[in-house]
Write an enzyme that holds these catalytic residues in place. Sequence first.
Site, PDB file in Angstrom:
ATOM      1  N   GLU A 108       0.838  -1.202   0.000  1.00 11.17           N
ATOM      2  CA  GLU A 108       0.000   0.000   0.000  1.00 11.17           C
ATOM      3  C   GLU A 108       0.870   1.248   0.000  1.00 11.17           C
ATOM      4  OE1 GLU A 108      -3.412  -0.191   2.570  1.00 11.17           O
ATOM      5  OE2 GLU A 108      -3.225   1.936   3.118  1.00 11.17           O
ATOM      6  N   ASP A 110       0.177   5.401   0.602  1.00  9.24           N
ATOM      7  CA  ASP A 110      -0.877   6.275   1.120  1.00  9.24           C
ATOM      8  C   ASP A 110      -0.547   7.755   1.019  1.00  9.24           C
ATOM      9  OD1 ASP A 110      -2.336   4.061   1.991  1.00  9.24           O
ATOM     10  OD2 ASP A 110      -1.489   4.123   4.004  1.00  9.24           O
ATOM     11  N   GLU A 112      -2.645  10.644   2.933  1.00  9.39           N
ATOM     12  CA  GLU A 112      -3.763  10.918   3.830  1.00  9.39           C
ATOM     13  C   GLU A 112      -3.695  12.384   4.251  1.00  9.39           C
ATOM     14  OE1 GLU A 112      -4.839   6.789   6.090  1.00  9.39           O
ATOM     15  OE2 GLU A 112      -3.050   7.846   6.807  1.00  9.39           O
ATOM     16  N   GLN A 125      -0.057  13.139   5.494  1.00  6.34           N
ATOM     17  CA  GLN A 125       0.632  11.957   6.013  1.00  6.34           C
ATOM     18  C   GLN A 125       0.787  10.946   4.891  1.00  6.34           C
ATOM     19  OE1 GLN A 125      -0.016  10.028  10.017  1.00  6.34           O
ATOM     20  NE2 GLN A 125      -1.089   8.511   8.778  1.00  6.34           N
ATOM     21  N   THR A 126       2.014  10.481   4.686  1.00  5.41           N
ATOM     22  CA  THR A 126       2.259   9.397   3.737  1.00  5.41           C
ATOM     23  C   THR A 126       2.697   8.159   4.505  1.00  5.41           C
ATOM     24  OG1 THR A 126       4.567  10.107   3.387  1.00  5.41           O
ATOM     25  CG2 THR A 126       2.884  10.955   1.850  1.00  5.41           C
ATOM     26  N   ASN A 127       2.450   7.009   3.891  1.00  3.69           N
ATOM     27  CA  ASN A 127       2.822   5.746   4.522  1.00  3.69           C
ATOM     28  C   ASN A 127       3.096   4.720   3.431  1.00  3.69           C
ATOM     29  OD1 ASN A 127       3.366   3.871   6.517  1.00  3.69           O
ATOM     30  ND2 ASN A 127       1.314   3.871   7.403  1.00  3.69           N
ATOM     31  N   ARG A 136       5.309   3.241   8.563  1.00  2.11           N
ATOM     32  CA  ARG A 136       6.347   4.101   7.987  1.00  2.11           C
ATOM     33  C   ARG A 136       5.794   5.513   7.725  1.00  2.11           C
ATOM     34  NH1 ARG A 136       7.117  -0.984   5.051  1.00  2.11           N
ATOM     35  NH2 ARG A 136       9.162  -1.870   5.557  1.00  2.11           N
ATOM     36  N   GLU A 137       5.099   6.060   8.680  1.00  2.00           N
ATOM     37  CA  GLU A 137       4.470   7.354   8.491  1.00  2.00           C
ATOM     38  C   GLU A 137       5.485   8.486   8.438  1.00  2.00           C
ATOM     39  OE1 GLU A 137       3.766   5.261  10.978  1.00  2.00           O
ATOM     40  OE2 GLU A 137       1.616   4.752  10.919  1.00  2.00           O
ATOM     41  N   TRP A 202      -8.398  10.480  15.862  1.00  2.00           N
ATOM     42  CA  TRP A 202      -6.940  10.615  15.771  1.00  2.00           C
ATOM     43  C   TRP A 202      -6.438  11.664  14.788  1.00  2.00           C
ATOM     44  CZ3 TRP A 202      -4.254   9.763  11.178  1.00  2.00           C
ATOM     45  CH2 TRP A 202      -5.017   9.231  10.122  1.00  2.00           C
ATOM     46  N   GLY A 206      -4.109  14.490  17.202  1.00  3.61           N
ATOM     47  CA  GLY A 206      -4.301  13.313  18.042  1.00  3.61           C
ATOM     48  C   GLY A 206      -5.713  13.110  18.526  1.00  3.61           C
ATOM     49  N   ARG A 283       8.899   4.601  19.205  1.00  2.00           N
ATOM     50  CA  ARG A 283       8.357   3.488  18.411  1.00  2.00           C
ATOM     51  C   ARG A 283       9.463   2.564  17.921  1.00  2.00           C
ATOM     52  NH1 ARG A 283       4.974   5.711  13.611  1.00  2.00           N
ATOM     53  NH2 ARG A 283       4.446   3.491  13.385  1.00  2.00           N
TER      54      ARG A 283
END
Length: 298
Positions: A108, A110, A112, A125-127, A136-137, A202, A206, A283
């Site tokens: 995928e 992304d 977003e 936001q990409t992932n 992997r944001e 979220w 947040g 993380r």
Amino acid sequence: MGFTGIRRDLVLLASVVAAFLAVVAHAAYFPVGFNENYASSTNAEHTQVLDGGEVVNLVLDQSSAAAFGSKGLYLFGAIGMNIKLVPGNSAGTVTAYYLSSGGDHHDELDFEFLGNVSGQPYTLQTNVFAQGVGGREQRISLWFDPTAEFHSYAVRWTREIIIFFVDDTPIRVFRNNEILGVPFLNAQAMGIYASLWDGSSWATQGGKYPINWAAAPFVASFQGFGVDGCEVVGDNIATCATGPVYAWWNAQRYQYLTAQQIDALKYVQSTYLYYDYCTDRVRYPIEPFECDKNWYGS
């Protein structure tokens, strides 16, 4: 036929092939109606196909999210769309544009777009998911008002590199690091999808600012429905995975960034990037293997 005639014919053939490839390489820029490559996933009230398929509005209200998806699946290519995001107080909304193969071990890519309160910049936001592994944001603040007019968001996806673009500016890369044991997106065909949905829990700081339903409906608009990629027919993914050799996405010059693109990427990373999974030691106490190879530092 003499040598001169053969040479003349070869030159003619080469010019025809070059012209054909130029058309193929720029197919996505020709006007293509929505229904040629895409279909609605929600009803006509929430996925509004307008102007003969030149524009699609996704409409979010309390009764339903909104979405559409491609009819075909693709492996490699330049895949993008022009988007105008939800204006005004868009807090809690998520406008998503992404490629996905589906399944437990899916690939995928992304985009977003995380809405915000009026006057605040949008967050993009990409992932990247490879064989089911994401996390992997990266997050950047967009340097323009993405609600005022259409902007292009695209990926260039080849055998060796995936580049995320905003308009013509590269904002992120994901290289083929299979030699390091990091899966790459080269074995699963992906569909192309767009959606507008409630991410109140979220999306905006947040979850601090949920959707204000009194401001509904929320509308994001889409244009540019051409696809300049290798479409996988049936289960025959090998046709795209191993060829065709003449396709532009197999050319060596598309397997890396140019010096000018590297400079543009560095500027975005140093100016607008405010979250990167690679530097999140809560993380990831140990930096993920691919980070050093994907980062163009100064």
